[in-house]
Design an enzyme around this catalytic site. Structure first.
Site, PDB file in Angstrom:
ATOM      1  NE  ARG A 124      -8.467   3.803  -6.164  1.00 48.90           N
ATOM      2  CZ  ARG A 124      -7.920   2.681  -6.616  1.00 48.90           C
ATOM      3  NH1 ARG A 124      -7.497   1.768  -5.741  1.00 48.90           N
ATOM      4  NH2 ARG A 124      -7.787   2.451  -7.902  1.00 48.90           N
ATOM      5  CD  GLU A 153      -2.964   6.701  -1.724  1.00 49.69           C
ATOM      6  OE1 GLU A 153      -2.610   6.443  -2.890  1.00 49.69           O
ATOM      7  OE2 GLU A 153      -3.382   5.849  -0.910  1.00 49.69           O
ATOM      8  CG  HIS A 171      -1.866   2.933  -3.612  1.00 47.79           C
ATOM      9  ND1 HIS A 171      -2.771   3.960  -3.661  1.00 47.79           N
ATOM     10  CD2 HIS A 171      -2.421   1.925  -4.328  1.00 47.79           C
ATOM     11  CE1 HIS A 171      -3.826   3.606  -4.389  1.00 47.79           C
ATOM     12  NE2 HIS A 171      -3.621   2.368  -4.802  1.00 47.79           N
TER      13      HIS A 171
END
Length: 210
Positions: A124, A153, A171
């Site tokens: 993460r 993000e 991602h």
């Protein structure tokens, strides 16, 4: 994939090919054989990463909240967190984001690492303090990084977005055509295991304490 791309200077090499420069100006990169990879978080994903990099001849050390039983380590060496920072040539993160792991890597942690270390994050984004990462790249502590996740993000830090010493993905790890079927199957198998054995296959806590 991201580990190899980071070690082998993928972004700059790809840019060279597209510009017609071939290998001109490209530095030699480390041989992955014998390279020490530090895995932070030895859950299911961390174990899969261990198996893949071990098959390529890399040496694995790891840090986890709880040391694995010896039979589950499969040759990986458990280290305390600060020891892992000092001994690893590449550090790859596979831990959950919790209050304890937010900014797990920041200025103090980068200072303990080897000069020219490689950083990979597919966990993460906020596990890494991105401003500290940028400082570590600017002062040469971090040679290159590979990121699939970001602190803010979908916004990517301007330095990271513009540097040819970063390998960046959006991602993207779960973007495969079987993802929805896989997630549904895993959820159903967890429910089945819990009903039959009292424990799901991939628990994130102890449901019997709820």
């Amino acid at each position: 994939m991201l580990i190899l791309q980071t070690i082998r200077n993928y972004t700059q090499a790809a840019e060279n090919v597209r510009k017609g420069d071939w290998v001109n100006g490209l530095p030699f990169t480390p041989n992955v054989h014998g390279l020490v990879v530090g895995i932070v978080g030895m859950g299911m994903i961390g174990k899969l990463v261990r198996d893949k990099v071990t098959a390529l001849g890399m040496k694995v050390v790891y840090y986890n909240r709880t040391r694995l039983p010896e039979e589950e380590e499969k040759g990986a060496t458990y280290l305390e967190f600060d020891q892992l920072l000092r001994q690893s040539r590449l550090i790859t993160l596979h831990c959950p984001l919790t209050p304890a792991t937010r900014h797990l890597l920041s200025d103090d942690q980068f200072a303990k690492m080897q000069d020219g270390v490689f950083i990979v994050n597919t966990a993460r984004g906020p596990v890494i303090d991105e401003e500290a990462l940028v400082r570590a790249m600017q002062n040469g502590k971090v040679a290159r990084c590979g990121l699939d996740v970001y602190e803010n993000e979908p916004k990517v830090h301007e330095y990271l977005a513009s540097s040819n010493r970063t390998v960046l993905l959006p991602h993207y790890a779960a973007f495969v055509d079987t993802i929805f079927k896989d997630v549904e199957t895993e959820a159903l198998n967890n429910i089945k295991s819990w009903m039959e054995k009292g424990v799901p296959n991939t628990p994130v806590n102890d449901p019997n304490r709820a």
